[in-house]
Scaffold this motif. Structure first.
Motif, PDB file in Angstrom:
ATOM      1  N   LEU A   1       0.830  -1.208   0.000  1.00  0.00           N
ATOM      2  CA  LEU A   1       0.000   0.000   0.000  1.00  0.00           C
ATOM      3  C   LEU A   1       0.868   1.263   0.000  1.00  0.00           C
ATOM      4  O   LEU A   1       0.605   2.203  -0.758  1.00  0.00           O
ATOM      5  N   LEU A   2       1.896   1.290   0.844  1.00  0.00           N
ATOM      6  CA  LEU A   2       2.765   2.478   0.909  1.00  0.00           C
ATOM      7  C   LEU A   2       3.522   2.698  -0.395  1.00  0.00           C
ATOM      8  O   LEU A   2       3.682   3.835  -0.841  1.00  0.00           O
ATOM      9  N   ASN A   3       3.987   1.618  -1.010  1.00  0.00           N
ATOM     10  CA  ASN A   3       4.666   1.751  -2.303  1.00  0.00           C
ATOM     11  C   ASN A   3       3.704   2.288  -3.359  1.00  0.00           C
ATOM     12  O   ASN A   3       4.090   3.126  -4.185  1.00  0.00           O
ATOM     13  N   GLY A   4       2.468   1.810  -3.335  1.00  0.00           N
ATOM     14  CA  GLY A   4       1.461   2.314  -4.270  1.00  0.00           C
ATOM     15  C   GLY A   4       1.186   3.788  -4.046  1.00  0.00           C
ATOM     16  O   GLY A   4       1.081   4.564  -5.002  1.00  0.00           O
ATOM     17  N   PHE A   5       1.083   4.170  -2.769  1.00  0.00           N
ATOM     18  CA  PHE A   5       0.870   5.581  -2.457  1.00  0.00           C
ATOM     19  C   PHE A   5       2.028   6.419  -2.979  1.00  0.00           C
ATOM     20  O   PHE A   5       1.820   7.441  -3.625  1.00  0.00           O
ATOM     21  N   GLU A   6       3.256   5.996  -2.675  1.00  0.00           N
ATOM     22  CA  GLU A   6       4.410   6.801  -3.059  1.00  0.00           C
ATOM     23  C   GLU A   6       4.525   6.930  -4.576  1.00  0.00           C
ATOM     24  O   GLU A   6       4.843   8.011  -5.087  1.00  0.00           O
ATOM     25  N   SER A   7       4.226   5.866  -5.300  1.00  0.00           N
ATOM     26  CA  SER A   7       4.281   5.937  -6.768  1.00  0.00           C
ATOM     27  C   SER A   7       3.255   6.926  -7.308  1.00  0.00           C
ATOM     28  O   SER A   7       3.562   7.757  -8.166  1.00  0.00           O
ATOM     29  N   ALA A   8       2.033   6.812  -6.815  1.00  0.00           N
ATOM     30  CA  ALA A   8       0.972   7.707  -7.289  1.00  0.00           C
ATOM     31  C   ALA A   8       1.240   9.151  -6.864  1.00  0.00           C
ATOM     32  O   ALA A   8       1.062  10.086  -7.655  1.00  0.00           O
ATOM     33  N   ALA A   9       1.680   9.349  -5.612  1.00  0.00           N
ATOM     34  CA  ALA A   9       1.952  10.698  -5.117  1.00  0.00           C
ATOM     35  C   ALA A   9       3.118  11.323  -5.877  1.00  0.00           C
ATOM     36  O   ALA A   9       3.078  12.517  -6.213  1.00  0.00           O
ATOM     37  N   LYS A  10       4.139  10.533  -6.186  1.00  0.00           N
ATOM     38  CA  LYS A  10       5.286  11.046  -6.931  1.00  0.00           C
ATOM     39  C   LYS A  10       4.846  11.546  -8.308  1.00  0.00           C
ATOM     40  O   LYS A  10       5.245  12.625  -8.746  1.00  0.00           O
ATOM     41  N   ALA A  11       4.003  10.761  -8.973  1.00  0.00           N
ATOM     42  CA  ALA A  11       3.517  11.165 -10.303  1.00  0.00           C
ATOM     43  C   ALA A  11       2.728  12.468 -10.213  1.00  0.00           C
ATOM     44  O   ALA A  11       2.896  13.365 -11.046  1.00  0.00           O
TER      45      ALA A  11
ATOM     46  N   ALA B   1      -2.828  32.419 -17.668  1.00  0.00           N
ATOM     47  CA  ALA B   1      -2.316  32.346 -16.294  1.00  0.00           C
ATOM     48  C   ALA B   1      -3.359  31.751 -15.355  1.00  0.00           C
ATOM     49  O   ALA B   1      -3.045  30.905 -14.508  1.00  0.00           O
ATOM     50  N   THR B   2      -4.619  32.163 -15.520  1.00  0.00           N
ATOM     51  CA  THR B   2      -5.694  31.633 -14.673  1.00  0.00           C
ATOM     52  C   THR B   2      -5.923  30.155 -14.954  1.00  0.00           C
ATOM     53  O   THR B   2      -6.120  29.356 -14.030  1.00  0.00           O
ATOM     54  N   VAL B   3      -5.886  29.793 -16.224  1.00  0.00           N
ATOM     55  CA  VAL B   3      -6.059  28.388 -16.598  1.00  0.00           C
ATOM     56  C   VAL B   3      -4.961  27.539 -15.966  1.00  0.00           C
ATOM     57  O   VAL B   3      -5.232  26.468 -15.395  1.00  0.00           O
ATOM     58  N   LEU B   4      -3.726  28.001 -16.023  1.00  0.00           N
ATOM     59  CA  LEU B   4      -2.620  27.243 -15.429  1.00  0.00           C
ATOM     60  C   LEU B   4      -2.759  27.159 -13.911  1.00  0.00           C
ATOM     61  O   LEU B   4      -2.491  26.111 -13.313  1.00  0.00           O
ATOM     62  N   ASP B   5      -3.195  28.248 -13.276  1.00  0.00           N
ATOM     63  CA  ASP B   5      -3.439  28.216 -11.822  1.00  0.00           C
ATOM     64  C   ASP B   5      -4.515  27.178 -11.476  1.00  0.00           C
ATOM     65  O   ASP B   5      -4.400  26.466 -10.479  1.00  0.00           O
ATOM     66  N   MET B   6      -5.547  27.094 -12.300  1.00  0.00           N
ATOM     67  CA  MET B   6      -6.615  26.108 -12.072  1.00  0.00           C
ATOM     68  C   MET B   6      -6.083  24.686 -12.243  1.00  0.00           C
ATOM     69  O   MET B   6      -6.456  23.781 -11.483  1.00  0.00           O
ATOM     70  N   HIS B   7      -5.188  24.478 -13.212  1.00  0.00           N
ATOM     71  CA  HIS B   7      -4.571  23.154 -13.394  1.00  0.00           C
ATOM     72  C   HIS B   7      -3.741  22.767 -12.165  1.00  0.00           C
ATOM     73  O   HIS B   7      -3.788  21.617 -11.711  1.00  0.00           O
TER      74      HIS B   7
ATOM     75  N   GLU C   1      -3.166  19.619  -7.108  1.00  0.00           N
ATOM     76  CA  GLU C   1      -2.900  19.612  -5.666  1.00  0.00           C
ATOM     77  C   GLU C   1      -4.070  19.002  -4.894  1.00  0.00           C
ATOM     78  O   GLU C   1      -3.864  18.279  -3.914  1.00  0.00           O
ATOM     79  N   GLU C   2      -5.289  19.271  -5.330  1.00  0.00           N
ATOM     80  CA  GLU C   2      -6.460  18.651  -4.695  1.00  0.00           C
ATOM     81  C   GLU C   2      -6.491  17.151  -4.947  1.00  0.00           C
ATOM     82  O   GLU C   2      -6.876  16.374  -4.075  1.00  0.00           O
ATOM     83  N   ALA C   3      -6.078  16.735  -6.145  1.00  0.00           N
ATOM     84  CA  ALA C   3      -6.008  15.297  -6.436  1.00  0.00           C
ATOM     85  C   ALA C   3      -5.002  14.608  -5.516  1.00  0.00           C
ATOM     86  O   ALA C   3      -5.252  13.493  -5.027  1.00  0.00           O
ATOM     87  N   LEU C   4      -3.887  15.266  -5.243  1.00  0.00           N
ATOM     88  CA  LEU C   4      -2.892  14.723  -4.329  1.00  0.00           C
ATOM     89  C   LEU C   4      -3.462  14.622  -2.914  1.00  0.00           C
ATOM     90  O   LEU C   4      -3.252  13.626  -2.213  1.00  0.00           O
ATOM     91  N   MET C   5      -4.231  15.635  -2.501  1.00  0.00           N
ATOM     92  CA  MET C   5      -4.870  15.589  -1.183  1.00  0.00           C
ATOM     93  C   MET C   5      -5.879  14.444  -1.119  1.00  0.00           C
ATOM     94  O   MET C   5      -5.939  13.694  -0.136  1.00  0.00           O
ATOM     95  N   ASP C   6      -6.675  14.294  -2.174  1.00  0.00           N
ATOM     96  CA  ASP C   6      -7.649  13.197  -2.209  1.00  0.00           C
ATOM     97  C   ASP C   6      -6.957  11.836  -2.189  1.00  0.00           C
ATOM     98  O   ASP C   6      -7.461  10.885  -1.593  1.00  0.00           O
TER      99      ASP C   6
END
Length: 198
Positions: free
Chosen positions: A20-30, A70-76, A81-86
């Protein structure tokens, strides 16, 4: 002939935790690399504009901004970052449920009854980390988004919330959104779970 005494339930539990931790680290790194890539793109775009490059965007007839690059890139960046939090939140629930399944298997206990599993684990001589209840509160708050679990989490592990977090009146707190986990929290959860297994 030497007799090898292996605790197979413990081995399987820790091996599963490691997977599980290896899976987390791989996904979080990406995701972290993706965030950095878009941040670099945003910086490059800003420098391009500052050096006379053509602005990318659209305005209406009255000159009001409809959108710009610039706004579009900020939204990306924000979306990644929210995906990483999720991802962190999903892995906290996975880590807790990994513990729950292992204890069910080791004790014959029933799912969804944390107190019962703790009792059975104690009867079987399985030592549990003193902060395991905080992991339960965190997992249940993420899963159920309720005042009951959120309040318990505030009392047992308040630093998983932002520094300026204050619960709203009863029933109006978005507990899931209020939880702000770091990679260090994931490692802490993992350590507590590892110290509580068969």
């Amino acid at each position: 002939m030497a007799i090898i005494n292996i605790n197979f339930p413990r081995f399987r539990f820790l091996d599963g935790l490691s997977i599980l931790l290896n899976g987390f680290e791989s996904a979080a790194k990406a995701l972290r690399e993706d965030v950095e890539s878009v941040k670099t793109e945003a910086t490059n775009y800003q420098e391009f504009i500052e050096h006379g490059g053509e602005w990318i965007g659209e305005q209406d007839e009255e000159g009001n901004l409809l959108w710009d690059q610039a706004t579009v890139l900020d939204m990306h960046i924000e979306a990644r970052e929210e995906a990483l939090m999720d991802l962190r939140k999903a892995f906290v629930m996975a880590l807790y449920h990994h513990w729950e399944r292992a204890i069910q298997t080791a004790t014959g206990g029933k799912p969804g009854n944390h107190k019962g599993l703790v009792k059975l684990a104690n009867e079987k001589g399985i030592s549990l980390h003193p902060r395991l209840a905080s992991i339960l509160a965190l997992a249940n708050t993420l899963k159920h988004n309720s005042d009951k679990y959120g309040t318990a989490l505030c009392q047992s592990w308040s630093d998983v919330f932002g520094a300026h977090f204050r619960p709203r009146p009863e029933g109006k707190t978005d507990w899931y959104a209020a939880i702000r986990l770091t990679d260090a929290h994931i490692l802490e959860v993992s350590d507590i779970v590892a110290a509580s297994g068969p």
